[in-house]
Design an enzyme around this catalytic site. Structure first.
Site, mmCIF file in Angstrom:
data_model
loop_
_atom_site.group_PDB
_atom_site.id
_atom_site.type_symbol
_atom_site.label_atom_id
_atom_site.label_comp_id
_atom_site.label_asym_id
_atom_site.label_seq_id
_atom_site.Cartn_x
_atom_site.Cartn_y
_atom_site.Cartn_z
ATOM 1 N N HIS A 24 -50.880 85.430 43.305
ATOM 2 C CA HIS A 24 -51.012 84.660 44.548
ATOM 3 C C HIS A 24 -50.218 83.364 44.501
ATOM 4 O O HIS A 24 -50.060 82.760 43.441
ATOM 5 C CB HIS A 24 -52.479 84.436 44.924
ATOM 6 C CG HIS A 24 -53.288 83.599 43.980
ATOM 7 N ND1 HIS A 24 -53.349 82.222 44.070
ATOM 8 C CD2 HIS A 24 -54.095 83.931 42.951
ATOM 9 C CE1 HIS A 24 -54.170 81.757 43.134
ATOM 10 N NE2 HIS A 24 -54.626 82.764 42.429
ATOM 11 N N ASP A 83 -50.838 80.557 46.465
ATOM 12 C CA ASP A 83 -51.543 79.314 46.806
ATOM 13 C C ASP A 83 -52.277 78.737 45.593
ATOM 14 O O ASP A 83 -52.538 79.442 44.612
ATOM 15 C CB ASP A 83 -52.543 79.548 47.955
ATOM 16 C CG ASP A 83 -53.624 80.567 47.627
ATOM 17 O OD1 ASP A 83 -53.308 81.600 47.001
ATOM 18 O OD2 ASP A 83 -54.797 80.328 47.984
ATOM 19 N N ASP A 122 -52.671 78.683 37.757
ATOM 20 C CA ASP A 122 -53.399 79.634 38.607
ATOM 21 C C ASP A 122 -52.815 79.506 40.007
ATOM 22 O O ASP A 122 -53.223 78.627 40.756
ATOM 23 C CB ASP A 122 -54.895 79.294 38.592
ATOM 24 C CG ASP A 122 -55.705 80.154 39.538
ATOM 25 O OD1 ASP A 122 -55.159 81.131 40.061
ATOM 26 O OD2 ASP A 122 -56.887 79.824 39.751
ATOM 27 N N GLU A 132 -55.453 83.242 48.470
ATOM 28 C CA GLU A 132 -56.400 83.881 47.548
ATOM 29 C C GLU A 132 -57.592 82.964 47.326
ATOM 30 O O GLU A 132 -58.730 83.407 47.236
ATOM 31 C CB GLU A 132 -55.702 84.192 46.216
ATOM 32 C CG GLU A 132 -56.487 85.113 45.296
ATOM 33 C CD GLU A 132 -57.458 84.400 44.358
ATOM 34 O OE1 GLU A 132 -58.286 85.060 43.732
ATOM 35 O OE2 GLU A 132 -57.397 83.154 44.256
ATOM 36 N N GLU A 133 -57.311 81.674 47.229
ATOM 37 C CA GLU A 133 -58.335 80.699 46.835
ATOM 38 C C GLU A 133 -59.334 80.393 47.950
ATOM 39 O O GLU A 133 -60.303 79.683 47.724
ATOM 40 C CB GLU A 133 -57.666 79.399 46.365
ATOM 41 C CG GLU A 133 -56.718 79.556 45.166
ATOM 42 C CD GLU A 133 -57.453 79.797 43.850
ATOM 43 O OE1 GLU A 133 -58.689 79.943 43.863
ATOM 44 O OE2 GLU A 133 -56.773 79.837 42.812
ATOM 45 N N ASP A 175 -53.897 87.242 37.238
ATOM 46 C CA ASP A 175 -54.689 86.129 37.774
ATOM 47 C C ASP A 175 -55.940 85.889 36.939
ATOM 48 O O ASP A 175 -57.049 85.807 37.470
ATOM 49 C CB ASP A 175 -55.059 86.430 39.240
ATOM 50 C CG ASP A 175 -55.569 85.198 39.970
ATOM 51 O OD1 ASP A 175 -55.435 84.087 39.426
ATOM 52 O OD2 ASP A 175 -56.113 85.356 41.074
ATOM 53 N N HIS A 212 -58.673 75.245 38.027
ATOM 54 C CA HIS A 212 -59.459 74.563 39.069
ATOM 55 C C HIS A 212 -59.984 73.224 38.558
ATOM 56 O O HIS A 212 -60.986 72.727 39.064
ATOM 57 C CB HIS A 212 -60.620 75.449 39.578
ATOM 58 C CG HIS A 212 -60.170 76.707 40.260
ATOM 59 N ND1 HIS A 212 -60.974 77.426 41.103
ATOM 60 C CD2 HIS A 212 -58.988 77.360 40.239
ATOM 61 C CE1 HIS A 212 -60.309 78.485 41.562
ATOM 62 N NE2 HIS A 212 -59.110 78.461 41.044
#
Ligand SMILES: [Zn+2]
Length: 373
Positions: free
Chosen positions: A76, A78, A106, A139-140, A163, A344
């Protein structure tokens, strides 16, 4: 064959391009150029319009040198916030943030690994099947890109999502999740002058939650009430409380059962207090995935790892990713670790050597897939 310096340099370039969810336009344009220059036919689907974002999912179809079934390579584009103005720091093999943003490993580690593998295929004339690179948006924020992916543009029906963190694992199992949003309505009244005229929404919510099974429900199922807010002042019987929670399970029936239980706790608590009422909204965030360990895609990555002198172990993860959606939509996909760490968070980091290891296994998988039927 993997060029570690080139992989690192593309990764550093990508993390410096801001790409919060729905703001993937710039990075998508950069990656369309990258993959187009490598001979891929690059298209975008209509997912961007559906989610009110800058771009749709990027689909790059690389012609095969054999007629084997196409292989999917997916990551992904984003990142989570705070992810703008990333200033990566390089210390030997480690790339980390300066502590003010996430790194964006990520999932830009996955994107960079895919691009390097496609480049090697072309540069070294590696035998390979048709390759469908799918770089998703959003995705997030609920796997929205994968949910809206136009599968008519994708030839592959099996492949890899990049991922997850530790290299050496292929995640084959992941739970499904439901999100609950509850509004408890009571009746306001002066708490000192006329409390008997009020119905306390806080009491109703408290009774509901006190009777609820939460935490680890069984080996496959968890549940949590994560947020609660309500009430107005000390001297007012509270008339409204908002509660948010979730249930997760590897088993769809257990997920439904736990979700129904949580809903019932709220409804029963309201029923015990005349004048109270609840609104419970349940949203399916994603459904569980469980790819068999003897599936063709697992056999491929295990053989690919062996070929590079490594091992790949099948594992379960605690959250959802694009692979959940793609498996549910009829593809056979496992999630490979890329080396991303402490994701994150503003202390995110990764090792370039881990990205190289993941890329080597991927390249071996591509070569082996050239002869699949
Ligand atoms: Zn991710």
């Amino acid at each position: 064959m993997i060029d570690a310096a080139r992989l690192q340099s593309l990764f550093l370039e990508l993390v410096r391009i801001d790409s919060h969810s729905r703001r993937e336009g710039r990075i998508a344009a950069r990656l369309a150029r990258e993959l187009g220059d490598l001979g891929a036919d690059v298209v975008f689907d209509g997912a961007g319009t559906k989610v009110a974002g800058e771009t749709g999912n990027l689909i790059a179809r690389v012609p095969g040198t054999t007629t084997a079934p196409a292989l999917l390579l997916c990551a992904h584009m984003d990142t989570v916030a705070p992810g703008e103005g990333v200033k990566p720091l390089i210390e030997d093999d480690v790339i980390r943030t300066d502590g003010t943003t996430v790194l964006g490993g990520d999932d830009k580690s996955g994107v960079a690994i895919i691009c390097e593998c496609v480049r090697i295929c072309r540069e070294r004339s590696v035998r390979h099947p048709p390759i469908d690179v799918v770089l998703t948006i959003c995705e997030e924020v609920g796997l929205l890109g994968a949910k809206h992916l136009d599968l008519s543009l994708v030839r592959a029906r099996r492949g890899l999502v990049f991922d997850s963190d530790a290299v050496g694992f292929a995640f084959t199992r992941a739970p499904g999740a439901n999100h609950l949003e509850v509004v408890v309505h009571g009746r306001a009244a002066h708490a000192g002058m006329a409390p008997e005229r009020g119905v306390s929404a806080i009491r109703v919510a408290a009774e509901a939650i006190a009777r609820m099974r939460l935490g680890r429900i069984d080996p496959e199922t968890t549940a949590n009430i994560g947020r609660i807010e309500g009430g107005r002042a000390n001297n007012i019987v509270p008339d409204e409380v908002h509660v948010r929670g979730e249930a997760r399970s590897h088993d769809l029936a257990r997920l439904a059962e736990q979700t129904d239980h949580m809903r019932a706790c709220f409804e029963e608590a309201a029923a015990r207090h005349p004048g109270a009422r609840v609104e419970v909204q349940v949203e399916s965030a994603y459904e569980p995935m469980a790819v068999p360990e003897d599936s063709a895609i697992m056999r491929l990555v295990v053989a690919a790892a062996a070929r590079t002198g490594r091992t790949i172990t099948a594992a379960g993860m605690g959250g959802g990713c694009d692979a959940n959606v793609l498996n549910r939509r009829g593809l056979e996909v496992v999630n490979l670790g890329t080396g991303m760490r402490d994701i994150h968070t503003t202390s995110e980091w990764l090792k370039v050597s881990d990205m190289v290891a993941a890329a080597e296994v991927t390249l071996a998988a591509i070569e082996l897939a050239a002869d699949l039927t």
